[in-house]
Design an enzyme around this catalytic site. Structure first.
Site, PDB file in Angstrom:
ATOM      1  N   TYR A 109       0.838  -1.214   0.000  1.00 35.20           N
ATOM      2  CA  TYR A 109       0.000   0.000   0.000  1.00 35.20           C
ATOM      3  C   TYR A 109       0.868   1.257   0.000  1.00 35.20           C
ATOM      4  O   TYR A 109       0.649   2.173  -0.788  1.00 35.20           O
ATOM      5  CB  TYR A 109      -0.933  -0.009   1.216  1.00 35.20           C
ATOM      6  CG  TYR A 109      -1.868   1.177   1.241  1.00 35.20           C
ATOM      7  CD1 TYR A 109      -2.910   1.260   0.317  1.00 35.20           C
ATOM      8  CD2 TYR A 109      -1.706   2.224   2.148  1.00 35.20           C
ATOM      9  CE1 TYR A 109      -3.782   2.357   0.322  1.00 35.20           C
ATOM     10  CE2 TYR A 109      -2.562   3.310   2.156  1.00 35.20           C
ATOM     11  CZ  TYR A 109      -3.591   3.369   1.243  1.00 35.20           C
ATOM     12  OH  TYR A 109      -4.447   4.459   1.232  1.00 35.20           O
TER      13      TYR A 109
HETATM   14  N1  LIG Z   1     -10.137   6.045   4.161  1.00 36.16           N
HETATM   15  C1  LIG Z   1      -8.989   6.627   4.497  1.00 36.16           C
HETATM   16  O1  LIG Z   1      -8.725   6.924   5.693  1.00 36.16           O
HETATM   17  C2  LIG Z   1      -7.968   6.963   3.442  1.00 36.16           C
HETATM   18  C3  LIG Z   1      -6.777   7.591   3.849  1.00 36.16           C
HETATM   19  C4  LIG Z   1      -5.841   7.947   2.890  1.00 36.16           C
HETATM   20  C5  LIG Z   1      -6.086   7.668   1.557  1.00 36.16           C
HETATM   21  N2  LIG Z   1      -7.231   7.045   1.181  1.00 36.16           N
HETATM   22  C6  LIG Z   1      -7.437   6.776  -0.241  1.00 36.16           C
HETATM   23  O2  LIG Z   1      -8.721   7.204  -0.613  1.00 36.16           O
HETATM   24  C7  LIG Z   1      -9.173   6.469  -1.757  1.00 36.16           C
HETATM   25  C8  LIG Z   1     -10.587   6.027  -1.540  1.00 36.16           C
HETATM   26  O3  LIG Z   1     -10.596   5.102  -0.464  1.00 36.16           O
HETATM   27  P1  LIG Z   1     -11.836   4.956   0.554  1.00 36.16           P
HETATM   28  O4  LIG Z   1     -11.344   5.275   1.898  1.00 36.16           O
HETATM   29  O5  LIG Z   1     -13.032   5.695   0.035  1.00 36.16           O
HETATM   30  O6  LIG Z   1     -12.039   3.376   0.492  1.00 36.16           O
HETATM   31  P2  LIG Z   1     -13.329   2.511   0.128  1.00 36.16           P
HETATM   32  O7  LIG Z   1     -14.487   2.894   0.978  1.00 36.16           O
HETATM   33  O8  LIG Z   1     -12.856   1.088   0.147  1.00 36.16           O
HETATM   34  O9  LIG Z   1     -13.637   2.940  -1.353  1.00 36.16           O
HETATM   35  C9  LIG Z   1     -12.826   2.538  -2.415  1.00 36.16           C
HETATM   36  C10 LIG Z   1     -13.436   3.016  -3.701  1.00 36.16           C
HETATM   37  O10 LIG Z   1     -12.688   2.434  -4.770  1.00 36.16           O
HETATM   38  C11 LIG Z   1     -13.590   1.725  -5.609  1.00 36.16           C
HETATM   39  N3  LIG Z   1     -12.970   0.530  -6.115  1.00 36.16           N
HETATM   40  C12 LIG Z   1     -12.275  -0.404  -5.421  1.00 36.16           C
HETATM   41  N4  LIG Z   1     -11.861  -1.375  -6.244  1.00 36.16           N
HETATM   42  C13 LIG Z   1     -12.308  -1.040  -7.491  1.00 36.16           C
HETATM   43  C14 LIG Z   1     -12.207  -1.643  -8.758  1.00 36.16           C
HETATM   44  N5  LIG Z   1     -11.523  -2.775  -8.942  1.00 36.16           N
HETATM   45  N6  LIG Z   1     -12.801  -1.038  -9.812  1.00 36.16           N
HETATM   46  C15 LIG Z   1     -13.480   0.117  -9.642  1.00 36.16           C
HETATM   47  N7  LIG Z   1     -13.595   0.752  -8.459  1.00 36.16           N
HETATM   48  C16 LIG Z   1     -13.025   0.163  -7.397  1.00 36.16           C
HETATM   49  C17 LIG Z   1     -14.783   1.359  -4.731  1.00 36.16           C
HETATM   50  O11 LIG Z   1     -15.893   1.146  -5.553  1.00 36.16           O
HETATM   51  P3  LIG Z   1     -17.139   0.272  -5.003  1.00 36.16           P
HETATM   52  O12 LIG Z   1     -17.733   1.088  -3.913  1.00 36.16           O
HETATM   53  O13 LIG Z   1     -18.001   0.126  -6.204  1.00 36.16           O
HETATM   54  O14 LIG Z   1     -16.549  -1.004  -4.507  1.00 36.16           O
HETATM   55  C18 LIG Z   1     -14.894   2.606  -3.867  1.00 36.16           C
HETATM   56  O15 LIG Z   1     -15.586   3.618  -4.566  1.00 36.16           O
HETATM   57  C19 LIG Z   1      -8.165   5.335  -1.951  1.00 36.16           C
HETATM   58  O16 LIG Z   1      -7.296   5.657  -3.025  1.00 36.16           O
HETATM   59  C20 LIG Z   1      -7.393   5.315  -0.625  1.00 36.16           C
HETATM   60  O17 LIG Z   1      -6.065   4.842  -0.798  1.00 36.16           O
HETATM   61  C21 LIG Z   1      -8.189   6.684   2.096  1.00 36.16           C
END
Ligand SMILES: NC(=O)c1ccc[n+]([C@@H]2O[C@H](COP(=O)([O-])OP(=O)(O)OC[C@H]3O[C@@H](n4cnc5c(N)ncnc54)[C@H](OP(=O)(O)O)[C@@H]3O)[C@@H](O)[C@H]2O)c1
Length: 234
Positions: free
Chosen positions: A115
């Site tokens: 990651y």
């Molecule tokens: N949450 C945090 O604290 C945090 C912190 C730093 C950075 N981030 C970054 O923020 C971004 C969003 O993460 P999140 O926290 O919102 O996580 P999440 O709730 O797991 O959401 C992930 C998103 O990516 C989509 N996705 C995953 N696999 C996919 C695939 N194979 N094809 C198309 N779409 C896919 C999911 O779509 P579906 O809903 O349709 O599955 C969802 O919209 C990521 O890049 C993560 O690294 C998050």
């Protein structure tokens, strides 16, 4: 939609290069102009998984998918008056190293290492793209959204994440709050000419020293081009 706009949804699996190409084709047919591309999809897997292309899942989804989709849409982005490419990274970038000898964790895999590497790759990709876009009407920036209460990593969290996350949830940002830096980069008028910067809390920040290494960025671009078939191997 707020304001009465029209929304079209395009569904795809961004871990599959064939699906990314199909999506790009659909977008190019449907959209004569693209103003903003937000590369947000990403994930964490505690154990090693591979995609339909046989590529380690974290590297494929978190890095190769924005690399490929952005490149496939770049000409269309350049057609408009100005456009923005925004990639969602993480403060985990600060812990990342690009291991060209084992990019896909074939010899040694840890979810955290994969990651962190992928989130550093988001920065190296953005900074290299920004250099390539200098003098055009398109900008590329990258951000940390904050620690946000989402479904992040839920598919294969591992014990180290599964146990503390429920306790920490009350202290995390809501999804709306976590989207603020992304929407700011997408829409703030004063950012039209800002290119190649890392943001957190809607402010520009310095990212880790390795993220500014141009030789690494250039090598990563080359390898990514070969892994996605955008450039011939060699
Ligand atoms: N949450 C945090 O604290 C945090 C912190 C730093 C950075 N981030 C970054 O923020 C971004 C969003 O993460 P999140 O926290 O919102 O996580 P999440 O709730 O797991 O959401 C992930 C998103 O990516 C989509 N996705 C995953 N696999 C996919 C695939 N194979 N094809 C198309 N779409 C896919 C999911 O779509 P579906 O809903 O349709 O599955 C969802 O919209 C990521 O890049 C993560 O690294 C998050």
């Amino acid at each position: 939609m707020a304001g009465g706009g029209k929304v079209d949804a395009f569904v795809t699996d961004l871990s599959s290069q064939a699906q990314i190409r199909r999506l790009a084709g659909e977008l190019l047919s449907a959209l004569p102009r693209i103003d903003v591309l937000i590369n947000n999809a990403g994930g964490y897997w505690n154990t090693r998984h591979t995609t339909a292309d046989g590529i380690e899942h974290t590297f494929a989804l978190n890095h190769l998918s924005p690399f490929l989709l952005t490149n496939l849409l770049l000409e269309r982005l350049q057609l408009g008056g100005s456009a923005r490419v925004i990639t969602v990274s993480s403060n985990a970038q600060a812990l990342g190293r690009i291991n060209f000898n084992d990019l896909q964790g074939e010899h040694s895999y840890s979810g955290g290492t994969a990651y962190n590497q992928s989130k550093l790759a988001n920065l190296l990709f953005t900074y290299e793209l920004a250099r390539r876009l200098q003098g055009t009407s398109v900008t590329a920036n990258v951000l940390h959204p904050g620690i946000v209460s989402t479904g992040f990593g839920a598919e294969d969290p591992g014990r180290a994440r599964r146990l503390p996350v429920p306790l920490l949830r009350p202290f995390m940002l809501t999804a709306d709050q976590g989207a603020k830096t992304t929407t700011h980069l997408a829409s703030a008028p004063d950012l039209t000419d800002v290119n190649g910067r890392f943001f957190a809390r809607r402010r520009p920040r310095r990212s880790s020293n390795p993220s500014y290494d141009q030789a690494t960025a250039s090598q990563l671009w080359k390898v990514s081009g070969e892994m996605t078939g955008l450039t011939p191997a060699g």
